[in-house]
Design a protein around this motif. Structure first.
Motif, PDB file in Angstrom:
ATOM      1  N   LYS A 122     -15.627   8.547  -2.197  1.00 52.04           N
ATOM      2  CA  LYS A 122     -14.900   8.304  -0.853  1.00 52.04           C
ATOM      3  C   LYS A 122     -15.817   8.666   0.229  1.00 52.04           C
ATOM      4  CE  LYS A 122     -10.272   7.457   1.048  1.00 52.04           C
ATOM      5  NZ  LYS A 122      -8.891   7.839   0.905  1.00 52.04           N
TER       6      LYS A 122
ATOM      7  N   ARG B  31       6.694  12.629  -3.291  1.00 57.65           N
ATOM      8  CA  ARG B  31       5.375  13.564  -3.107  1.00 57.65           C
ATOM      9  C   ARG B  31       5.935  14.972  -3.522  1.00 57.65           C
ATOM     10  NH1 ARG B  31       6.640  13.182   2.681  1.00 57.65           N
ATOM     11  NH2 ARG B  31       7.235  15.040   3.465  1.00 57.65           N
TER      12      ARG B  31
ATOM     13  N   ILE C 249      -0.979  10.442  -7.290  1.00 53.89           N
ATOM     14  CA  ILE C 249      -1.072  10.537  -5.964  1.00 53.89           C
ATOM     15  C   ILE C 249      -0.599  12.019  -5.602  1.00 53.89           C
ATOM     16  CG2 ILE C 249      -0.289   9.709  -3.857  1.00 53.89           C
ATOM     17  CD1 ILE C 249      -2.244   7.957  -5.239  1.00 53.89           C
TER      18      ILE C 249
ATOM     19  N   ARG D  72     -12.920  11.767  -4.713  1.00 47.09           N
ATOM     20  CA  ARG D  72     -13.234  12.140  -3.256  1.00 47.09           C
ATOM     21  C   ARG D  72     -14.523  12.077  -2.719  1.00 47.09           C
ATOM     22  NH1 ARG D  72      -9.744  13.598   0.146  1.00 47.09           N
ATOM     23  NH2 ARG D  72     -10.099  14.845   2.081  1.00 47.09           N
TER      24      ARG D  72
ATOM     25  N   HIS E 292      -3.316  14.392  -6.521  1.00 47.74           N
ATOM     26  CA  HIS E 292      -4.328  14.042  -5.463  1.00 47.74           C
ATOM     27  C   HIS E 292      -4.123  14.670  -4.090  1.00 47.74           C
ATOM     28  CE1 HIS E 292      -7.460  12.036  -3.518  1.00 47.74           C
ATOM     29  NE2 HIS E 292      -6.754  11.391  -2.691  1.00 47.74           N
ATOM     30  N   PHE E 293      -2.821  14.666  -3.514  1.00 47.70           N
ATOM     31  CA  PHE E 293      -2.197  15.492  -2.309  1.00 47.70           C
ATOM     32  C   PHE E 293      -2.629  16.921  -2.346  1.00 47.70           C
ATOM     33  CE2 PHE E 293       0.687  12.157  -0.486  1.00 47.70           C
ATOM     34  CZ  PHE E 293      -0.430  11.308   0.045  1.00 47.70           C
TER      35      PHE E 293
ATOM     36  N   PRO F 294      -7.109  18.231  -2.653  1.00 47.37           N
ATOM     37  CA  PRO F 294      -8.019  17.508  -1.808  1.00 47.37           C
ATOM     38  C   PRO F 294      -9.771  17.601  -2.243  1.00 47.37           C
ATOM     39  CG  PRO F 294      -7.243  19.417  -0.641  1.00 47.37           C
ATOM     40  CD  PRO F 294      -6.710  19.376  -1.922  1.00 47.37           C
TER      41      PRO F 294
ATOM     42  N   GLU G 199      -4.756  11.222   6.503  1.00 49.21           N
ATOM     43  CA  GLU G 199      -5.862  10.539   6.023  1.00 49.21           C
ATOM     44  C   GLU G 199      -5.545   9.365   5.254  1.00 49.21           C
ATOM     45  OE1 GLU G 199      -9.528  11.051   2.957  1.00 49.21           O
ATOM     46  OE2 GLU G 199      -8.633  12.903   3.947  1.00 49.21           O
ATOM     47  N   ASN G 200      -4.675   9.455   4.509  1.00 50.62           N
ATOM     48  CA  ASN G 200      -4.106   8.320   3.658  1.00 50.62           C
ATOM     49  C   ASN G 200      -3.183   7.549   4.126  1.00 50.62           C
ATOM     50  OD1 ASN G 200      -4.858   8.899   0.455  1.00 50.62           O
ATOM     51  ND2 ASN G 200      -4.678  10.904   1.521  1.00 50.62           N
ATOM     52  N   HIS G 201      -2.414   7.800   5.434  1.00 44.63           N
ATOM     53  CA  HIS G 201      -1.448   6.726   5.621  1.00 44.63           C
ATOM     54  C   HIS G 201      -1.685   6.550   7.342  1.00 44.63           C
ATOM     55  CE1 HIS G 201       0.287   7.144   1.919  1.00 44.63           C
ATOM     56  NE2 HIS G 201       0.323   8.386   2.133  1.00 44.63           N
TER      57      HIS G 201
ATOM     58  N   ARG H  51       0.680  -1.137  -0.014  1.00 44.12           N
ATOM     59  CA  ARG H  51      -0.059   0.031  -0.214  1.00 44.12           C
ATOM     60  C   ARG H  51       1.009   1.341  -0.069  1.00 44.12           C
ATOM     61  NH1 ARG H  51      -4.605  -0.710   4.535  1.00 44.12           N
ATOM     62  NH2 ARG H  51      -5.655   0.940   3.580  1.00 44.12           N
TER      63      ARG H  51
ATOM     64  N   LEU I 154      -4.186  15.380   4.731  1.00 48.19           N
ATOM     65  CA  LEU I 154      -4.390  14.360   3.590  1.00 48.19           C
ATOM     66  C   LEU I 154      -3.372  13.179   3.913  1.00 48.19           C
ATOM     67  CD1 LEU I 154      -4.543  16.547   0.460  1.00 48.19           C
ATOM     68  CD2 LEU I 154      -6.208  14.680   1.307  1.00 48.19           C
TER      69      LEU I 154
END
Length: 756
Positions: free
Chosen positions: A398, A236, A305, A395, A308-309, A312, A446-448, A50, A443
């Motif tokens: 989700k 990133r 990604i 989003r 996407h970061f 939001p 939220e993602n990790h 992941r 973010l």
């Protein structure tokens, strides 16, 4: 007579010179396939773990891949790109030229995150080497365009060469930030680590169970280690986003050329004839197209990604500070300007001129670096603009899924969901970020933030079931008397001074005795060996962290050597334990025989050591002497109280040995709450994320073990007392005199080990 290499008339015989070329094509195919497999492996690991920024593990910029590139002729499998004089008339020949050029772009896009794990000198050498290879490939492609070897797809070649230069510039730009970001995150991590450790020590005063406390603590360490991971920092960044976009463009350019050549054949005029590569060209083309397709996965996901970061909810949020170059991009160059030259030559005027030249050069580099960063940010902004609708929709879906799941949990009164929500922590203070990344904190959480839960449950699926059965069936774990009972202080020593004990050697020795007992069912012996095998994994972790002193090294090695022979061959030194068990002797006779053999082994070696040099320091005794000494003491300890405890059968003694092994395991495992966080304390920034991940997985595996052990013992005992088995024995001797035998709570029927 025809001379070797010449015709009859004396001219050079070149009729066979082109015969090996198809096999060179196979060589190119093999090199291309190797690169494709390595990039696919990185992509697979990224999906499996992941990690959708796809850290480089198998395909990174290092000596191995650079050697592969050099062997395969300039760039990865790009022999066709630098073959200046071999005719390539057919469609697949010309496409193979383009595919090898596109593969160079793909390779550089995959290399980018790996520079974060390198040292400064290693980065410089690898980037320079890659630059030389890329420039060589570009020059050779230009020569082929000029000579007519490449006579179609010249626009595509020109565009791909431009992408090569841009990707090389981006990789070099990213490399300049690595020393600065590492130094910054090292300082920030140290400060945050102290805060986390203080909060962890305070949380242990609460009434929560040990596993829940550790789980919350490790979530903080995970967030810190993950967000400052060198590959994630680059993954990133704006430059990595741009590199992903350029890799996509290179793949799309190749796809456009392939589709156009097959779907619109009238728009091209290829030549008749056959190249020297013959049938191998088709294999090269197919392999390189697959390699480009597979290799584009990681850069494309990094690109997606990253935007996407930065997006939001809507693209306009990403416009803030978009056209500002943060200080860390140029700080290494600025520091270089302020540093003096490392050498002096000529007079004062010469040195002044050299310093001005250096300053002018670095100023130019700073402007170029700023330009690359700004262009990368513009590309990211354009990407966000085009992808904003999709990101907003994604989003929204989700969020709706999360709300429906929460509603369903509330409707069903899902206690598991409630407990899961209770585990959620405020991790925003432990997110480490760079200047300009403030908007990404929420973010990243939220993602990790659920990654620690993922690794915990992954470890939970791999719990040591045989070891857990052994611990559960020994009901004496509350008192752990076996720690003091396995070796009595009343047994006379073979030497005046005894070597230090480790956790593993008594466990292995007790297991050896249990295997040698006659009349014990074979399945019970196998189950015990499986349990000890699983338990020794955790014992080694405890010993590696708490018993690192030199005096323990030899004893631990002795335990590992002994267990290898016991586990694989059922042999204690050169004694066949199962053969001894089959001789039908009484348990007492077996113990006496083992004690005598151990004593003889001990004195046999001592008589060989004439000067007594090897026996001066007990901690440095030879491995066989340590093994023999431990067997002698444990066998004599059991024999000294054999009659009083009425071991009337092998089964009864086997039950007690199993209980004693479980008690020693239990005592050792009381160190796990202390050891698991220690697994996170790696000094190198490149190792932190992996070490924290391993610690979380270890906690998941050991959760049931911690539940079985007494919570009061885990919470209240002195950590230094728990660390070594000798400390346990001395403290037990002071509090309670040793009482060898069955604990009153152990049931004979329950001590037998079941078979799965």
């Amino acid at each position: 007579m025809v001379k070797l290499g010449c015709t009859i008339d004396g001219h050079l015989n070149d009729s066979k010179f082109s015969q090996p070329i198809p096999w060179i094509g196979i060589y190119i195919v093999a090199a291309s396939a190797a690169c494709a497999i390595a990039m696919a492996a990185d992509a697979f690991i990224g999906f499996r773990h992941r990690k959708l920024w796809f850290p480089c593990k198998y395909f990174s910029l290092n000596a191995t891949t650079l050697t592969l590139i050099a062997v395969a002729a300039t760039s990865v499998a790009a022999k066709l790109s630098v073959d200046l004089n071999t005719s390539m008339p057919r469609r697949q020949d010309q496409l193979a030229k383009l595919s090898s050029a596109a593969l160079i772009c793909t390779v550089m896009g995959n290399f980018l995150p790996s520079i974060g794990t390198m040292e400064n000198q290693e980065i410089f050498m690898n980037v320079v080497a890659l630059g030389i290879l890329v420039i060589t490939a570009i020059v050779n492609i230009c020569i082929q365009l000029g000579t007519g070897v490449i006579f179609v797809f010249w626009k595509e070649h020109a565009f791909v060469m431009f992408l090569m230069l841009v990707l090389l510039a981006i990789l070099s730009s990213s490399a300049l930030t690595v020393p600065i970001t590492k130094r910054y995150f090292d300082l920030k991590y140290t400060k945050k680590h102290k805060v986390a450790m203080k909060e962890c020590s305070d949380s242990h005063k609460t009434g929560k169970c040990i596993a829940d406390k550790l789980r919350g603590d490790l979530a903080k360490f995970w967030m810190m280690a993950h967000t400052c991971g060198p590959q994630f920092v680059i993954g990133r960044s704006a430059t990595c986003t741009a590199s992903g976009a350029f890799c996509l463009l290179a793949a799309m350019t190749l796809a456009e050329a392939v589709l156009r050549s097959y779907l619109m054949p009238w728009s091209f005029k290829f030549c008749s004839g056959d190249s020297d590569y013959k049938w191998s060209t088709t294999l090269v083309l197919i392999t390189q197209i697959v390699a480009v397709a597979v290799g584009t996965i990681a850069p494309a996901f990094r690109w997606f990604i990253a935007i996407h970061f930065r997006c939001p909810t809507k693209a306009t949020k990403a416009c803030k500070s978009q056209f500002r170059v943060e200080s860390y991009w140029n700080q290494w160059l600025v520091e270089g300007k302020e540093c003096p030259l490392g050498f002096r030559f000529g007079g004062r005027n010469c040195n002044r001129l050299a310093h001005k030249t250096k300053t002018l050069l670095l100023d130019t580099c700073i402007r170029v670096q700023s330009g690359i960063v700004l262009v990368s940010k513009v590309i990211r902004l354009v990407s966000i603009f085009f992808m904003s609708l999709f990101l907003i929709f994604s989003r929204y879906c989700k969020e709706m899924k999360r709300l429906l799941k929460l509603k369903h949990s509330i409707a069903n009164n899902d206690s598991a969901s409630e407990s899961q929500t209770g585990l959620k922590l405020d991790l925003s203070r432990f997110v480490l970020h760079l200047e300009g990344e403030e908007s990404m904190v929420d973010l990243m959480i939220e993602n990790h933030s659920d990654a620690s839960d993922h690794w915990f449950f992954a470890g939970k699926k791999k719990q040591p079931k045989h070891l857990i059965q052994l611990l559960e069936k020994s009901r004496s774990l509350r008192e752990l008397k076996g720690v003091s009972e396995f070796d009595s202080y009343e047994v006379p020593s073979l030497e005046a001074e005894e070597p230090p004990n480790c956790w593993s050697l008594p466990l292995v020795t007790l297991t050896s005795i249990a295997i040698a007992l006659p009349g014990v069912e074979n399945h019970s012996v196998k189950q015990l060996i499986r349990s000890v095998n699983e338990g020794l994994v955790y014992v080694r972790i405890v010993e590696n962290n708490l018993n690192e002193k030199p005096e323990f090294s030899n004893v631990r090695t002795a335990a590992e050597v002994l267990w290898l022979r016991v586990d694989l061959y059922h042999r204690w030194l050169d004694v066949d334990l199962r053969k001894m068990a089959g001789q039908g002797k009484s348990p007492e006779k077996v113990l006496e025989e083992l004690a005598d053999i151990a004593k003889n082994k001990f004195w046999e070696f001592k008589t060989k050591d004439i000067h007594g040099c090897l026996m001066e320091n007990p901690s440095k005794w030879p491995i066989k002497v340590l093994i023999a000494n431990t067997m002698y003491r444990i066998s004599q300890t059991i024999l000294s109280d054999f009659a009083a405890r009425d071991y009337d059968s092998s089964e009864r003694l086997f039950e007690r040995l199993c209980a004693m092994i479980a008690e020693i395991f239990g005592a050792c495992f009381t160190n796990l709450p202390r050891v698991i966080p220690m697994e996170c304390q790696r000094s190198r920034i490149e190792e932190r994320e992996e070490s924290v991940r391993c610690a979380i997985v270890l906690l998941g595996k050991a959760e049931k073990i911690l539940e079985i052990l007494d919570q009061e013992l885990l919470s209240s005992s002195d950590p230094e007392q728990l660390a070594s088995i000798d400390n346990w024995r001395s403290s037990r001797k002071q509090k309670n005199p040793p009482q060898f035998g069955f604990p009153s709570t152990v049931s004979t029927s329950d001590i037998y080990l079941s078979i799965e």
